[in-house]
Write a protein that holds these residues in place. Sequence first.
Motif, PDB file in Angstrom:
ATOM      1  N   GLU A  35       0.824  -1.223   0.000  1.00 11.12           N
ATOM      2  CA  GLU A  35       0.000   0.000   0.000  1.00 11.12           C
ATOM      3  C   GLU A  35       0.855   1.268   0.000  1.00 11.12           C
ATOM      4  O   GLU A  35       2.003   1.260   0.438  1.00 11.12           O
ATOM      5  N   PHE A  36       0.255   2.348  -0.467  1.00 13.48           N
ATOM      6  CA  PHE A  36       0.893   3.674  -0.446  1.00 13.48           C
ATOM      7  C   PHE A  36      -0.054   4.579   0.340  1.00 13.48           C
ATOM      8  O   PHE A  36      -1.136   4.916  -0.144  1.00 13.48           O
ATOM      9  N   VAL A  37       0.346   4.920   1.559  1.00 15.28           N
ATOM     10  CA  VAL A  37      -0.564   5.593   2.491  1.00 15.28           C
ATOM     11  C   VAL A  37       0.014   6.934   2.926  1.00 15.28           C
ATOM     12  O   VAL A  37       1.220   7.051   3.179  1.00 15.28           O
ATOM     13  N   ASP A 170       8.693  11.034   6.772  1.00 15.90           N
ATOM     14  CA  ASP A 170       8.130  12.123   7.578  1.00 15.90           C
ATOM     15  C   ASP A 170       8.387  13.421   6.835  1.00 15.90           C
ATOM     16  O   ASP A 170       9.512  13.916   6.828  1.00 15.90           O
ATOM     17  N   GLU A 171       7.391  13.934   6.170  1.00 13.30           N
ATOM     18  CA  GLU A 171       7.486  15.158   5.370  1.00 13.30           C
ATOM     19  C   GLU A 171       8.653  15.101   4.375  1.00 13.30           C
ATOM     20  O   GLU A 171       9.462  16.033   4.327  1.00 13.30           O
ATOM     21  N   PRO A 172       8.735  14.048   3.572  1.00 16.26           N
ATOM     22  CA  PRO A 172       9.911  13.923   2.690  1.00 16.26           C
ATOM     23  C   PRO A 172      10.000  15.011   1.630  1.00 16.26           C
ATOM     24  O   PRO A 172      11.071  15.234   1.080  1.00 16.26           O
ATOM     25  N   LEU A 200       3.621   7.829   4.393  1.00 15.53           N
ATOM     26  CA  LEU A 200       4.181   9.184   4.445  1.00 15.53           C
ATOM     27  C   LEU A 200       3.356  10.096   5.332  1.00 15.53           C
ATOM     28  O   LEU A 200       2.130  10.135   5.201  1.00 15.53           O
ATOM     29  N   VAL A 201       4.015  10.840   6.197  1.00 15.68           N
ATOM     30  CA  VAL A 201       3.344  11.950   6.883  1.00 15.68           C
ATOM     31  C   VAL A 201       3.538  13.186   6.010  1.00 15.68           C
ATOM     32  O   VAL A 201       4.656  13.467   5.582  1.00 15.68           O
ATOM     33  N   THR A 202       2.455  13.877   5.715  1.00 15.17           N
ATOM     34  CA  THR A 202       2.600  15.078   4.897  1.00 15.17           C
ATOM     35  C   THR A 202       1.541  16.120   5.228  1.00 15.17           C
ATOM     36  O   THR A 202       0.428  15.787   5.644  1.00 15.17           O
ATOM     37  N   ALA A 205      -1.486  18.433   0.470  1.00 17.69           N
ATOM     38  CA  ALA A 205      -2.570  17.644  -0.134  1.00 17.69           C
ATOM     39  C   ALA A 205      -2.185  17.152  -1.527  1.00 17.69           C
ATOM     40  O   ALA A 205      -2.668  16.117  -1.977  1.00 17.69           O
ATOM     41  N   ARG A 206      -1.291  17.891  -2.220  1.00 22.43           N
ATOM     42  CA  ARG A 206      -0.884  17.427  -3.559  1.00 22.43           C
ATOM     43  C   ARG A 206      -0.043  16.160  -3.450  1.00 22.43           C
ATOM     44  O   ARG A 206      -0.070  15.297  -4.312  1.00 22.43           O
ATOM     45  N   VAL A 207       0.720  16.082  -2.372  1.00 22.58           N
ATOM     46  CA  VAL A 207       1.496  14.861  -2.118  1.00 22.58           C
ATOM     47  C   VAL A 207       0.548  13.713  -1.760  1.00 22.58           C
ATOM     48  O   VAL A 207       0.610  12.625  -2.332  1.00 22.58           O
ATOM     49  N   ALA A 208      -0.360  13.994  -0.845  1.00 22.45           N
ATOM     50  CA  ALA A 208      -1.280  12.942  -0.382  1.00 22.45           C
ATOM     51  C   ALA A 208      -2.162  12.438  -1.522  1.00 22.45           C
ATOM     52  O   ALA A 208      -2.503  11.250  -1.568  1.00 22.45           O
TER      53      ALA A 208
END
Length: 254
Positions: A35-37, A170-172, A200-202, A205-208
Motif C-alpha cells: 500500500e501507499f498511504v 516524515d514530510e519527505p 508518508l506523513v505530509t 494535499a498534492r502529495v497525499a
Amino acid sequence: MQQLLVGERIVKTFGAGDEKRKVLDDVSVEINAGEFVAVMGPSGSGKSTLLFALSGMDGVDSGSIRFAGVDLAQLNDNALADMRRTSMGFVFQQPTLLKNLNILDNIMLPSLRKRRTNRAQVTAKAHMLMEKTGLAGLEKRDITQASGGQLQRVGICRALMSDPQIIFGDEPTGALNSTAANEIMALLGEIHRTGTTIMLVTHDARVAARTERVLFMLDGNIAGEYRPGAYDATRDDLKAREEGLAAWLAAMKF
Ligand SMILES: Nc1ncnc2c1ncn2[C@@H]1O[C@H](COP(=O)(O)OP(=O)(O)OP(=O)(O)O)[C@@H](O)[C@H]1O
C-alpha cells in the motif's frame, strides 16, 4: 491483501503530572503489503508520533504493533534495531548526511556498517540505485554541492539499500520546491510500483493525492480516511484526485 503493519489500540503519552499529554489516544491502524498511504492532520495531532511508534523507533504506553506478523514488544532492542535496519527504510524532511563524505559514500555508509559486508556488492547496488533515481554521475560530488531534491534522492537511495519492505517518510517533500517535490513523489511512486509499502506523513494535499489512502489524524486519533484511487493515475486525473481530496479535507474541517 496481506497485512504488513498492524497497530492496535496504541496509547502514547508525553510529559508527567500536569504536563502529561496523551498524544496517541487508542489508535488502531492496518497497512497492507504494497500500500501507499499518507497521514495528514493538523500540527500536533500525532502524525509523526504515530509513524515513530509504528516503526518501533519510539515505544508506546499500551497497545500492540505487529510488523510482518512479529509483535514489536517481543523484540529486544538489538532485534528491533535489526528489523528496522533490514526491513524498514526512513526518509525525513532533511536527510542526515555526513558533510565530509561524497554522495556515493553517504549512500553506502549504513550498509558498510553491517557485519559481513561485501564492499563490491554494496558499491554495485549503490550505483544501481543512483542510476534509478537520476543521480548517476554525481557519485563523487560533495553533498554540500547538491540541491535539496538531489539530497532527498540520496536519502531515498540510502533507505533502499537494504531492500526494505516498507518506507516511512516524515514530510519527505517538506523542504523542497514544487518541482523537486513532484519529482520525489514520482520516484516514490515508482518505488511503490515495485511492491514496496510506503507510509508518508505530509501536510501537502498534492502529495497525499498521489497516494492510495489518506488517513486523517485529529487529537491523537484517526478521524477518517479517504481513497484518492489506485496509484497509477495519469496526469489528467491527478487534478481530479487533488480536487476530491481537497473537498474531503474541507469536510473534515482541515
Ligand atoms: N519527545 C516529545 N516530548 C514531549 N512532547 C512531544 C514529544 N514528541 C512530540 N511531542 C508532542 O506531541 C504532540 C504531537 O506531536 P507530533 O510531532 O506527533 O505531531 P504532528 O501531527 O506530527 O505535528 P506536525 O505536523 O507539527 O509535525 C505535540 O504536541 C508535540 O509537542
